[in-house]
Scaffold this active site. Structure first.
Site, PDB file in Angstrom:
ATOM      1  N   ASP A   1      -4.052   3.235  -6.019  1.00  0.00           N
ATOM      2  CA  ASP A   1      -4.153   2.893  -4.590  1.00  0.00           C
ATOM      3  C   ASP A   1      -3.296   3.852  -3.781  1.00  0.00           C
ATOM      4  OD1 ASP A   1      -4.723   1.551  -2.221  1.00  0.00           O
ATOM      5  OD2 ASP A   1      -3.114   0.086  -2.495  1.00  0.00           O
TER       6      ASP A   1
ATOM      7  N   HIS B   1      -6.289   4.949   6.518  1.00  0.00           N
ATOM      8  CA  HIS B   1      -6.163   3.961   7.593  1.00  0.00           C
ATOM      9  C   HIS B   1      -6.681   4.530   8.905  1.00  0.00           C
ATOM     10  CE1 HIS B   1      -2.993   1.156   5.605  1.00  0.00           C
ATOM     11  NE2 HIS B   1      -3.930   1.529   4.761  1.00  0.00           N
TER      12      HIS B   1
ATOM     13  N   ASP C   1      -9.938  -5.619  -0.205  1.00  0.00           N
ATOM     14  CA  ASP C   1      -9.960  -5.727   1.261  1.00  0.00           C
ATOM     15  C   ASP C   1      -9.774  -4.341   1.867  1.00  0.00           C
ATOM     16  OD1 ASP C   1      -7.261  -5.695   0.352  1.00  0.00           O
ATOM     17  OD2 ASP C   1      -6.581  -6.396   2.315  1.00  0.00           O
TER      18      ASP C   1
ATOM     19  N   THR D   1       4.083  -3.044  38.284  1.00  0.00           N
ATOM     20  CA  THR D   1       5.485  -3.084  38.717  1.00  0.00           C
ATOM     21  C   THR D   1       6.165  -4.348  38.225  1.00  0.00           C
ATOM     22  OG1 THR D   1       4.725  -4.022  40.775  1.00  0.00           O
ATOM     23  CG2 THR D   1       5.137  -1.664  40.757  1.00  0.00           C
TER      24      THR D   1
ATOM     25  N   GLU E   1      -4.253  -6.943   0.498  1.00  0.00           N
ATOM     26  CA  GLU E   1      -3.293  -5.834   0.448  1.00  0.00           C
ATOM     27  C   GLU E   1      -3.025  -5.255   1.823  1.00  0.00           C
ATOM     28  OE1 GLU E   1      -1.425  -1.962  -0.071  1.00  0.00           O
ATOM     29  OE2 GLU E   1      -3.340  -2.336   0.921  1.00  0.00           O
TER      30      GLU E   1
END
Lengths: 503, 503
Positions: free
Chosen positions: A222, A472, A126, A357, A193
């Site tokens: 990995d 990533h 994945d 606000t 993972e």
């Protein structure tokens, strides 16, 4: 595109390796075959990354499953046996689709000779989400070869499809070179993972005396080199304990014009609790945590001296000059062997652009602590939660307070001189011509601990990619020389491990 | 649905009013006509709220424009003249569609007799976003009559389509009752109030000596009773100065495992700056602000005693028991005449559910200060920005810092005993049988100040709805008795104002 031409230029690691291993005919044959097959390996990686196997996106779950089937087919073509797509059941909440199935774990064997050692290789198929709108230079789910930089760019190229396929390529090269694989291989390829490896712990525990019964060691590919030039082996990981502090006040979000000044605002209280956790120099302010940290020995101090790393590398990696330390050893120690506390954000508060606000009614502050030897997770939880509770109580606020652990994973540390690490060090020397740096990492790979505990074996972290691969991030890439050199290192590792005396 | 039957039960305010005004034939005629026409008024409101005039949603802009045309048509049917849909040009950034047109301001006149006074009535036809998924009991863009509670529920029912249509209904009732309108009326209905009234300031300035030349007073019906039982007139509003503190560090978001402990985290610094602003008791900690606040006089103190309000009302409104004060006067003073500081949220940090181990690279903390007499906005900016700067500098952080004002609107305070307020008080007494409470509000309506400054007239805030109408929340409603009573009050106000000696 003349892939063959491009790839020819990337064989520096390969050529060197062939020379280094010149005395060993098996290596020469296998390495030459890896060089020869590289265009096919690139092609297989290209097919793999085209499948949008984003485990974090429920709608893309069919793609994740499709990738498991793709791998299964490849394993079959390469002569792997006993291939199983192991279902893990439905994904537990929070999910939008309550009947969402977890992606399968791909188990397979190559060889089952009782006279050989058995190596379990772990990878994940994945990937992280990616979209060209995030700022990629090319479509993230299409492998693009950058001829100038001699790299392959795609989501999953380095994390973790390239390394995962490395094991298949090792087998293919042995078969086509006519060299016998020196070990039995078991694959454990998961598809969750990037989303917490849900279900894998249980499977490993179940199969410890089943599918994984004969496993002698585990190799996980990995992670990454520390920098961009020198190969590393990784023998330690920090753990991670992730907490949230929830403060609730009014029954619904309120208008700050109407209620500002008369209501005890949950955000005000939360900011005060978060403020008490860490200072701007990164020092954790919660009492009792630093006291649990193993002291730095003189012997350990020397380890950092030899590692190829500098403040410049750090600044390049962070894209800034905001490092809290100047010396290499301070930086590495604070990254690897000291705890840290990061405040990640606040759920429930205004988080958009512009100006709203609002007085948020319920806010949850999120922070995590990276843990190291010898922090005890349950003792840590107690210290953290009691600290937050005590700060909140000192505020004398009418709001309600809760602090809790969201999830945790323990730190991991291994003996970097055991048989598996020694074999990997020799393999690295053979392929790259240098001794690898022995590194630890700041992040956690919780499955490392699971394998170690459940299978009662050592675990080796053998990275293929470089520190700047952008795992990533946008423009994730894998250098061609790492793809080739990494695959050769995997091959050589299996041989050296098979030959080693101790397990 | 027997709307007529339902509505009959809601005429308490109307009947009482007719009795109260029994001595005045004009009032009796107009009020009876309002009662008689109420089903038609409800029908018109139903048509109005069906148009999804959400000014904050670019994709719904055609609906906002459609509502302007709907109003224009209604005004035409009722005999208004010189009806103009005034274009305000393209909406300035940030917008997704750079050629997005602002919705038009609907100008019109009813009467232009130079012997009569001219009253400008302001309302807005745009609404807040709403979706049934937010938790509404019924489709928000469909007017639903709750027979038991005698109220009409829909987005825009109370904010501000009901009150806006009130002025049209006043004219219709006069026409059909054969009573001459005692003043000239000018409408100024905008479609961007919920999104900062962009463009309206400029139009008012332009038309001060144009379309609005003859205006004697301005009446805004876009606020609420303090509670649910007693009508009010509003003579003061707090201002709002909205700031952001931006702290930037690394070149991109980083992984806390890899960088935690070695990088100066922008979130840590930001939390420290935000923590320095206000305490959990709502006290502003920035030096010099409280010193600018006008002292409370003995005379003022007494004003709060007579206002119908209690701690219970406050708790009911906030849906909690998190009020910082116990006494009515403390609560009202902190809501109306003392400044407050609210921290709204953080842009750029993790804000989702679950756990994400990110070190955000750039975070912007948002907070605002509600301002009151005699806070000077530019002096306030200086105090706030220098305070934040000084706290950040004390952190000795390598990150970069910026603090800035995002937008501001000044406070407003009027003489609650001028001709317009006096007329409105008489009207309220006539319709509801009680003297209205004289209130201020914590929120700001910046356009109030613009009218006052540009047209050099008084402005009256004459609310139609109740404090629990849920203007920006789910299940927004307008009580039928307020719809009817409010319309009668508007009518009576015009008569009393026309009759008053002073302007």
């Amino acid at each position: 595109m003349s892939l063959r031409l491009i790839l020819k230029r990337s064989y520096s690691a390969g050529k060197k390796a062939t020379t280094m291993a010149g005395s060993n005919e098996k290596f020469t044959k296998v390495f030459n075959k890896i060089d020869e097959l590289t265009p096919k390996f690139v092609d297989r990686l290209a097919k793999a990354v085209e499948i949008k196997a984003v485990s974090g996106d429920e709608l893309l779950r069919p793609e994740v499953v499709k990738k498991a089937h793709f791998l299964s087919k490849q394993l079959e073509l390469l002569g792997f046996e006993d291939i199983q797509l192991r279902e893990l059941g439905t994904q537990p909440p929070p999910v939008n689709n309550p009947s969402l199935q977890l992606p399968p774990v791909v188990l397979s064997r190559y060889g089952s000779d009782p006279s050989k050692r058995t190596v379990l290789v772990y990878g994940h198929y994945d990937v992280q989400p990616a979209s060209i709108e995030d700022g990629w230079d090319s479509e993230p789910f299409k492998l693009v070869i950058d001829e100038d930089k001699q790299l392959m760019r795609a989501r999953g190229s380095s994390d973790d499809s390239g390394p995962l396929l490395g094991w298949l390529h090792v087998v293919q090269a042995h078969r086509e070179a006519g060299v016998e694989l020196p070990v039995n291989l078991i694959t454990c390829f998961e598809g969750m993972e990037e989303s917490g490896s849900i279900g894998l712990d249980k499977l490993i525990a179940q199969e410890a005396k089943g599918y994984f019964k004969s496993v002698d060691t585990v190799c996980i590919s990995d992670n990454y080199w520390l920098g961009t030039r020198k190969p590393v082996l990784t023998y330690g990981l920090r753990g991670c304990s992730y907490y949230e502090v929830i403060i609730e006040g009014p029954g619904a979000d309120l208008h700050s014009g109407i209620f500002g000044g008369v209501i005890a605002e949950p955000m005000t209280d939360l900011i005060k609790v978060l403020d008490s956790l860490v200072d701007s120099q990164g020092r954790i302010l919660i009492k009792g945590i630093n006291e649990m940290v193993a002291p730095v020995t003189e012997q350990e101090k020397k380890l950092y001296d030899d590692i190829e790393f500098s403040l410049d590398d750090m600044n390049e990696a962070s894209g800034s000059e905001t490092c809290l330390y100047k010396s290499k050893s301070d930086i590495l120690m604070h990254r690897w062997r000291f705890p840290s506390l990061s405040i990640h954000g606040i759920e429930g508060a205004f988080s958009g652009s512009g100006a709203k606000t609002v007085i948020p009614a319920r806010v949850a502050g999120k922070f995590s602590i990276r843990t190291v030897p010898n922090i005890e997770p349950r003792k840590l939880d107690k210290l953290v939660i009691e600290h937050c509770q005590s700060v909140f109580e000192s505020l004398n606020s009418p709001n309600t307070f809760k602090a809790e652990l969201i999830h945790d994973g323990d730190y991991w540390i291994s003996d970097p001189f055991n048989a598996s690490f020694t074999a990997a060090a020799k393999a690295t020397k053979t392929v790259y011509g240098v001794e690898p740096d022995l590194t630890r990492e700041g992040g956690s790979i919780p499955i490392t601990l699971t394998f170690e505990k459940e299978l009662k074996t050592n675990v080796l972290l053998l990275p293929m990619g470089r520190g700047d691969d952008g795992a990533h991030s946008i423009n994730e890439k894998l250098d061609l020389s790492n793809f080739v050199g990494g695959t050769k290192t995997m091959a050589a590792y299996l041989h050296y491990y098979a030959e080693s005396k101790e397990k």
